[in-house]
Design an enzyme around this catalytic site. Structure first.
Site, PDB file in Angstrom:
ATOM      1  N   HIS A  64      -3.332  10.885   0.450  1.00 30.33           N
ATOM      2  CA  HIS A  64      -2.742  10.870   1.930  1.00 30.33           C
ATOM      3  C   HIS A  64      -1.963  12.246   2.190  1.00 30.33           C
ATOM      4  O   HIS A  64      -0.936  12.323   2.547  1.00 30.33           O
ATOM      5  CB  HIS A  64      -1.668   9.515   1.830  1.00 30.33           C
ATOM      6  CG  HIS A  64      -1.447   9.153   3.262  1.00 30.33           C
ATOM      7  ND1 HIS A  64      -1.499   7.707   3.532  1.00 30.33           N
ATOM      8  CD2 HIS A  64      -1.225   9.662   4.553  1.00 30.33           C
ATOM      9  CE1 HIS A  64      -1.400   7.297   4.794  1.00 30.33           C
ATOM     10  NE2 HIS A  64      -0.957   8.553   5.330  1.00 30.33           N
TER      11      HIS A  64
ATOM     12  N   ASN B 271      -7.869   1.778   9.727  1.00 32.71           N
ATOM     13  CA  ASN B 271      -6.529   2.076  10.457  1.00 32.71           C
ATOM     14  C   ASN B 271      -6.860   2.054  11.792  1.00 32.71           C
ATOM     15  O   ASN B 271      -7.814   2.713  12.443  1.00 32.71           O
ATOM     16  CB  ASN B 271      -6.026   3.263  10.133  1.00 32.71           C
ATOM     17  CG  ASN B 271      -5.543   3.369   8.538  1.00 32.71           C
ATOM     18  OD1 ASN B 271      -5.416   2.334   7.852  1.00 32.71           O
ATOM     19  ND2 ASN B 271      -5.086   4.413   7.983  1.00 32.71           N
TER      20      ASN B 271
ATOM     21  N   GLU C 133      -3.602  -0.051   8.082  1.00 30.73           N
ATOM     22  CA  GLU C 133      -2.786   0.351   8.947  1.00 30.73           C
ATOM     23  C   GLU C 133      -2.988  -0.144  10.389  1.00 30.73           C
ATOM     24  O   GLU C 133      -3.986  -0.208  10.986  1.00 30.73           O
ATOM     25  CB  GLU C 133      -2.476   2.161   9.000  1.00 30.73           C
ATOM     26  CG  GLU C 133      -2.045   2.648   7.955  1.00 30.73           C
ATOM     27  CD  GLU C 133      -1.918   3.973   8.151  1.00 30.73           C
ATOM     28  OE1 GLU C 133      -1.844   4.679   9.165  1.00 30.73           O
ATOM     29  OE2 GLU C 133      -2.071   4.579   6.973  1.00 30.73           O
TER      30      GLU C 133
ATOM     31  N   ARG D 282       0.898  -1.181  -0.031  1.00 31.62           N
ATOM     32  CA  ARG D 282      -0.083  -0.067   0.027  1.00 31.62           C
ATOM     33  C   ARG D 282       0.947   1.134  -0.031  1.00 31.62           C
ATOM     34  O   ARG D 282       1.652   1.390   0.867  1.00 31.62           O
ATOM     35  CB  ARG D 282      -0.997  -0.166   1.305  1.00 31.62           C
ATOM     36  CG  ARG D 282      -1.579   1.147   1.449  1.00 31.62           C
ATOM     37  CD  ARG D 282      -2.918   1.016   2.704  1.00 31.62           C
ATOM     38  NE  ARG D 282      -3.486   2.273   2.726  1.00 31.62           N
ATOM     39  CZ  ARG D 282      -3.416   3.234   3.730  1.00 31.62           C
ATOM     40  NH1 ARG D 282      -2.442   2.915   4.636  1.00 31.62           N
ATOM     41  NH2 ARG D 282      -4.154   4.315   3.748  1.00 31.62           N
TER      42      ARG D 282
ATOM     43  N   TYR E 156      -4.840   1.979  15.733  1.00 35.00           N
ATOM     44  CA  TYR E 156      -3.771   2.281  16.629  1.00 35.00           C
ATOM     45  C   TYR E 156      -4.147   2.025  18.253  1.00 35.00           C
ATOM     46  O   TYR E 156      -3.297   1.415  19.168  1.00 35.00           O
ATOM     47  CB  TYR E 156      -3.130   3.563  16.636  1.00 35.00           C
ATOM     48  CG  TYR E 156      -2.222   3.539  15.013  1.00 35.00           C
ATOM     49  CD1 TYR E 156      -1.005   2.994  14.955  1.00 35.00           C
ATOM     50  CD2 TYR E 156      -2.987   4.110  14.127  1.00 35.00           C
ATOM     51  CE1 TYR E 156      -0.418   3.086  13.777  1.00 35.00           C
ATOM     52  CE2 TYR E 156      -2.349   4.085  12.810  1.00 35.00           C
ATOM     53  CZ  TYR E 156      -1.181   3.667  12.537  1.00 35.00           C
ATOM     54  OH  TYR E 156      -0.585   3.311  11.373  1.00 35.00           O
TER      55      TYR E 156
HETATM   56  C1  FCB Z   1      -1.852   7.468  10.534  1.00 36.42           C
HETATM   57  C2  FCB Z   1      -1.366   7.849   9.059  1.00 36.42           C
HETATM   58  C3  FCB Z   1      -0.005   7.459   8.822  1.00 36.42           C
HETATM   59  C4  FCB Z   1       0.907   7.303  10.022  1.00 36.42           C
HETATM   60  C5  FCB Z   1       0.366   6.564  11.243  1.00 36.42           C
HETATM   61  C6  FCB Z   1       1.355   6.509  12.224  1.00 36.42           C
HETATM   62  O1  FCB Z   1      -2.733   8.369  11.007  1.00 36.42           O
HETATM   63  O2  FCB Z   1      -2.347   7.567   8.338  1.00 36.42           O
HETATM   64  O3  FCB Z   1       0.260   8.213   7.671  1.00 36.42           O
HETATM   65  O4  FCB Z   1       1.233   8.512  10.395  1.00 36.42           O
HETATM   66  O5  FCB Z   1      -0.994   7.164  11.528  1.00 36.42           O
END
Ligand code: FCB
Length: 475
Positions: free
Chosen positions: A121, A294, A371, A77, A296
């Site tokens: 992006h 995405n 992500e 990607r 985290y």
């Molecule tokens: C996300 C972004 C990516 C990177 C990660 C840590 O928000 O899409 O570009 O910065 O966080």
């Protein structure tokens, strides 16, 4: 080796973004983007870092793709820099820019790796920001034109086209809190940006369907897993408001063809949403082959009492201006650790929860984790190895959490680790390292961290390796 096995055909990949890795900011006709302007403005990024050179991927792309192949990945990607393809954001293409991505895609195909291309992006051509940026409707039309040009050139050589990466960040961090480019702090403009990003997604999505009918269409959202601090009515309502701004402001138009009514009511004092024209929401709802997720960490909210100092630990940087337009009475609480170097809490269960929520609300929508990953203060050992045990543990636990959601029914088609390489982490510059491959920014040398060795074992066996048995070079 654990007994956690992924289904045949599950796709393992890694993700990057143009401004974070390419460098070559003024080469071959590339125009300036809002991130060039922002990063060159004193005080905006940590240590004044910019993406001028980054990981020099523009010159090292072929070697980097060899690394992708060596990792055993089935997909890669990446994002296309709009200002390389169409330097001022409108008008004719810059052929050198198109050729760069065309070579990249061809090489991926030669290596047997699926190209997964994101059109946006975060690097809006500066000229379009000068004309008003995402708060202006014409930017959506410009985006559709750019999509027509680049999709026309690359077509269905690209396996999956993604319109936007995390439009939440573009709208709210770019135009409300100002911690991302272009750094504006105008709440009403941020909501107009939300809408024009959704509209642009729909317009470009239709272009992709027409010009690359064999390709898969997707969008990537940073959906928030929001937990109320208590089950009091006020805290539960705080969570509902934040869910509307963070999640349903995009899921609504993109997947249901309508903004949620509560979002419009919650923000009525900021804007009357008159920028939404008849038919826009239907346009935004172009059916997606796959929804990119995405993930985290999680978000903990509480209704602010209006008296005590307001906590703003939302994980999205420090600003005197809230990203949470119209919900300034909600506070964001620190969460229990452990934490990554971003200060983000590590909570794999949040990923399972998110995937199952999407499965419940959109049962027919295939999902892809586009992500997931972590920044830690990596240390290069005297022998040159990088024993990033905490990243291995993070990945292990989140991939296990993904598997758990799949066992419970979620239709997850693949997983992309963020990131292939250490890179320019936006406002945090080069200080935060997310790569599974280490980059020495003085020499541009690439070195596999233990996490890359671990991930390689996963991609080649389709089974979750035991983190204790990480086959690093010196183990
Ligand atoms: C996300 C972004 C990516 C990177 C990660 C840590 O928000 O899409 O570009 O910065 O966080």
């Amino acid at each position: 080796m654990s007994d956690v096995e992924f289904p045949q055909g599950f796709v393992w990949g890694s993700a990057t973004a143009a401004y974070q890795i390419e460098g070559a900011a003024r080469e071959d006709g590339r125009g300036p983007s809002i991130w060039d302007t922002y990063s060159h403005t004193p005080g905006r990024t940590l240590n004044g870092d910019t993406g001028d050179v980054a990981a020099d991927h523009y010159h090292r792309w072929a070697d980097d793709l060899d690394q992708v192949a060596a990792l055993g990945l089935g997909a890669y990607r990446f994002s296309i820099a709009w200002p390389r393809v169409q330097p001022g954001g409108s008008g004719p293409v810059n052929q050198a820019g198109v050729d760069f991505y065309s070579r990249l895609v061809d090489r991926l195909l030669e290596l047997g790796i699926r190209p997964v291309a994101t059109l946006y992006h975060w690097d809006l051509p500066q000229e379009l920001e000068d004309a008003g940026g995402w708060p202006v409707r014409d930017t959506a039309a410009r985006f559709a034109d750019y999509a027509e040009k680049i999709v026309g050139a690359l077509g269905d050589r690209v396996h999956t086209w993604t319109t936007f990466n995390e439009p939440w960040c573009s709208a709210y961090l770019g135009y409300a809190s100002g911690v991302h480019a272009p750094g504006r702090t105008e709440p009403a403009a941020a909501l107009a940006a939300v809408h024009h990003l959704n509209l642009a997604h729909g317009l470009a999505g239709r272009v992709i369907r027409d010009l690359a009918p064999a390709a898969q269409l997707s969008a990537t959202l940073n959906l928030h897993v929001i937990r109320p601090a208590s089950d009091s009515a006020a805290d539960v309502d705080a969570a509902r408001r934040i869910d509307a701004l963070a999640n349903r402001a995009f899921l609504g138009p993109m997947l249901d063809g309508a903004y949620p009514a509560d979002l419009l009511t919650d923000t009525a004092a900021v804007t009357d949403w008159s920028f939404v024209r008849d038919g826009d929401e239907a346009t935004a709802a172009v059916p997606l082959d796959v929804l990119g997720v995405n993930y985290y960490s999680t978000t903990l909210v509480r209704a602010w009492d209006g008296v005590s100092p307001k906590s703003d630990s939302d994980g999205h940087g420090r600003s005197a201006h809230s990203a949470w337009v119209g919900s300034e009475q909600v506070e964001f609480l620190p969460q229990p650790g452990p934490y990554t170097a971003m200060g983000w809490n590590i909570e794999p269960a949040g990923l399972t929860e998110l995937l199952l929520r999407l499965h419940r609300e959109y049962p027919d929508q295939p999902l892809m984790i586009t992500e997931n990953g972590a920044a830690f203060d990596d240390v290069v050992s005297p022998d040159g190895a990088i024993h990033d045990d905490r990243r291995v543990d993070y990945l292990h636990r989140h991939i296990a959490a993904t598997h758990q959601a799949m066992v419970a029914g979620a239709d997850v088609r693949g997983y992309f680790v963020w990131s292939l390489l250490d890179n320019f982490e936006w406002a945090y510059g080069y200080d935060r390292r997310f790569g599974i491959i280490h980059v020495d920014y003085d020499t541009q040398q690439r070195t596999w961290k233990d996490s890359a060795h671990w991930y390689h074992r996963l991609t080649t066996t389709n089974r979750l390796p035991d983190p204790a048995l990480t086959p690093g070079p010196t183990r």
